[in-house]
Design an enzyme around this catalytic site. Structure first.
Site, PDB file in Angstrom:
ATOM      1  N   ASP A  10       0.820  -1.183   0.127  1.00  0.00           N
ATOM      2  CA  ASP A  10       0.008   0.071   0.035  1.00  0.00           C
ATOM      3  C   ASP A  10       0.838   1.257   0.054  1.00  0.00           C
ATOM      4  OD1 ASP A  10      -2.379   1.566  -0.046  1.00  0.00           O
ATOM      5  OD2 ASP A  10      -2.766   1.145   2.292  1.00  0.00           O
ATOM      6  N   GLY A  11       0.519   2.531  -0.388  1.00  0.00           N
ATOM      7  CA  GLY A  11       0.850   3.632  -0.659  1.00  0.00           C
ATOM      8  C   GLY A  11       1.482   4.224  -1.763  1.00  0.00           C
TER       9      GLY A  11
ATOM     10  N   TRP B  63       2.850   8.177  -2.801  1.00  0.00           N
ATOM     11  CA  TRP B  63       4.237   8.189  -3.071  1.00  0.00           C
ATOM     12  C   TRP B  63       4.053   8.984  -4.246  1.00  0.00           C
ATOM     13  CZ3 TRP B  63       6.881   7.355  -7.614  1.00  0.00           C
ATOM     14  CH2 TRP B  63       8.444   7.196  -7.504  1.00  0.00           C
TER      15      TRP B  63
ATOM     16  N   HIS C 139       2.036   3.682  -9.003  1.00  0.00           N
ATOM     17  CA  HIS C 139       1.830   1.949  -9.335  1.00  0.00           C
ATOM     18  C   HIS C 139       3.324   1.479 -10.022  1.00  0.00           C
ATOM     19  CE1 HIS C 139      -1.827   2.335  -7.461  1.00  0.00           C
ATOM     20  NE2 HIS C 139      -2.184   2.877  -8.458  1.00  0.00           N
TER      21      HIS C 139
ATOM     22  N   GLU D  10     -12.532  -4.538  -4.040  1.00  0.00           N
ATOM     23  CA  GLU D  10     -13.045  -3.022  -3.799  1.00  0.00           C
ATOM     24  C   GLU D  10     -12.429  -2.261  -4.600  1.00  0.00           C
ATOM     25  OE1 GLU D  10     -12.542  -5.018  -0.938  1.00  0.00           O
ATOM     26  OE2 GLU D  10     -14.405  -5.417  -1.062  1.00  0.00           O
TER      27      GLU D  10
ATOM     28  N   TRP E 274     -12.009  -1.953  -7.754  1.00  0.00           N
ATOM     29  CA  TRP E 274     -12.787  -1.698  -8.866  1.00  0.00           C
ATOM     30  C   TRP E 274     -13.467  -0.494  -8.844  1.00  0.00           C
ATOM     31  CZ3 TRP E 274     -11.580  -4.521 -12.777  1.00  0.00           C
ATOM     32  CH2 TRP E 274     -11.360  -5.841 -12.591  1.00  0.00           C
TER      33      TRP E 274
ATOM     34  N   LEU F 164      10.170 -20.683  -4.709  1.00  0.00           N
ATOM     35  CA  LEU F 164       9.423 -19.692  -4.107  1.00  0.00           C
ATOM     36  C   LEU F 164       8.077 -19.652  -4.621  1.00  0.00           C
ATOM     37  CD1 LEU F 164       8.752 -17.155  -2.061  1.00  0.00           C
ATOM     38  CD2 LEU F 164       9.523 -15.813  -3.919  1.00  0.00           C
TER      39      LEU F 164
ATOM     40  N   ARG G  12      -4.841  -2.059   8.906  1.00  0.00           N
ATOM     41  CA  ARG G  12      -6.120  -2.893   8.690  1.00  0.00           C
ATOM     42  C   ARG G  12      -5.956  -3.755   7.616  1.00  0.00           C
ATOM     43  NH1 ARG G  12      -7.476   2.743   6.908  1.00  0.00           N
ATOM     44  NH2 ARG G  12      -7.027   2.973   4.850  1.00  0.00           N
TER      45      ARG G  12
ATOM     46  N   SER H 265      -8.139  -4.475   5.361  1.00  0.00           N
ATOM     47  CA  SER H 265      -8.717  -4.279   4.121  1.00  0.00           C
ATOM     48  C   SER H 265      -9.237  -5.489   3.063  1.00  0.00           C
ATOM     49  CB  SER H 265      -7.623  -3.177   3.105  1.00  0.00           C
ATOM     50  OG  SER H 265      -7.501  -2.260   3.789  1.00  0.00           O
TER      51      SER H 265
END
Ligand code: IPE
Ligand code: IPE
Ligand code: MG
Length: 250
Positions: free
Chosen positions: A30-31, A35, A47, A77, A79, A141, A204, A206
Site C-alpha cells: 500500500d501507498g 508516493w 504504481h 473493492e 474496482w 518460491l 487494517r 482491507s
C-alpha cells in the site's frame, strides 16, 4: 544468515535464524498513490514505481528461502477506483508478467493467483494464465498474486462450492470442520500466513486473508510501497523471529 541494512547514519546488522523463518509471508502493498502525490506525479506512476519494490521483494524472499509469498495487488473493492487507474493497473500487471515471466521461471519461481481471475479483463486473465502455466512445475518460491481478491468474496465462493458438493453428495454437512472449510478456499494446500506486512502506515486488513490470518503476526511500517526494499523485508522477518507465538496456549 547475516545482512546489512544501510540507514543514513550507520550500517545496521540484521541476523536471521534459518531455523525460524516464516514459511508464508503476506504483504499488503500500500501507498503507491501517496508516493506519487508527494512527487506531484499521477497515481499511475506510483504504481509503476511499486513494480521496482515488487521485483526486489520477490528476489529477497526467494534468496531467503521463504516458501510462500502472497501479495495483495488488486482487491474486489479496487474496482471502485477511476476507470483509468483500474486500466493502468491491469496494463501494468500484463507488462510485468510479459517482461519478467521468463526470469521468474528461470529462478524456479511458481506464479499462482488467489481471487476471482474470471472477473479480470480478458487480456489480463490470458497473461495471468500463461504465467501460471509456464511456472506450474517450479519448486522454488511460490508467489501468490491476489487479484480481484477479497476475503469475504473468497469465503462466500468457498461456501457455494461446499453447498454444491453437498448437493451432489460428495460431502455431508457433518464432514464440515475448519480444516475442510480451509480446503475450499483459494489458499487450500498452503499454510496460513505466519507474518503479514502492511506498508504506508495503515493499520487494517482491507479484506485481505481474513480467515487465514486468525493467528498471523502483524508488522506495520510507514514506508510507502514503492520505497520498500529487500532489507525492509529482512527487518520484518527479524522482528517476527523475536516474537513468541502462543496460539492461545500459556
Ligand atoms: C496500493 O497503493 C496499490 C493498490 C491498491 C493497487 P494505493 O494505490 O492504495 O496507494 P494509496 O493508498 O492511495 O497511497
Ligand atoms: C488494499 O489497499 C488493497 C491492495 C493493496 C491491493 P487499499 O488502498 O485498497 O485499501 P484501503 O482502501 O486503504 O483500505
Ligand atoms: Mg491504498
Amino acid at each position: 544468515m547475516k545482512f546489512f541494512k544501510s540507514s543514513p547514519s550507520s550500517l545496521q546488522e540484521i541476523i536471521l535464524d534459518n531455523e525460524k523463518l516464516p514459511q508464508h509471508i503476506a504483504i499488503i502493498m500500500d501507498g503507491n498513490g501517496r508516493w506519487a502525490k508527494k512527487r506531484f506525479l499521477p497515481r499511475t506512476l506510483g504504481h509503476k514505481a511499486g513494480v521496482e519494490a515488487l521485483r526486489d521483494i520477490i528476489k529477497t524472499a526467494s534468496n531467503t528461502k521463504i516458501a510462500y509469498l502472497t501479495l495483495y495487488a488488486f482487491s474486489t473493492e479496487n474496482w471502485n477506483r477511476p476507470n483509468d487507474e483500474v486500466s493502468a493497473l491491469m496494463e501494468l500487471l500484463v507488462e510485468y508478467l510479459r517482461k519478467e515471466g521468463e526470469e521468474l521461471h528461470s529462478n524456479n519461481i511458481k506464479i499462482n493467483t488467489i481471487g476471482d481471475i474470471d472477473g479480470l479483463p480478458e487480456f489480463a486473465r490470458k497473461e495471468v494464465l500463461r504465467a501460471k502455466e509456464l511456472t506450474k512445475n517450479n519448486t522454488g518460491l511460490w508467489v501468490n498474486i491476489a487479484l480481484n481478491y477479497g476475503g469475504r468474496d473468497e469465503i462466500v465462493r468457498g461456501i457455494k462450492r461446499i453447498a454444491k458438493d453437498i448437493k451432489e453428495d460428495k460431502i455431508s454437512i457433518e464432514d464440515i470442520n475448519q480444516e475442510v472449510f480451509s480446503s475450499y478456499l483459494e489458499t487450500a494446500n498452503m499454510p496460513d500466513p505466519d507474518l503479514l506486512i502492511r506498508t504506508s502506515g495503515e493499520y487494517r486488513f482491507s479484506n485481505f486473508l481474513i480467515w487465514q490470518s486468525a493467528y498471523t503476526e502483524l508488522w506495520f511500517t510507514d514506508i510507502l510501497w514503492p520505497d520498500f526494499r529487500g532489507e525492509d523485508l529482512l527487518m520484518a522477518i527479524s522482528d517476527f523471529q523475536k516474537r513468541e507465538r502462543r496460539f492461545g496456549k500459556v
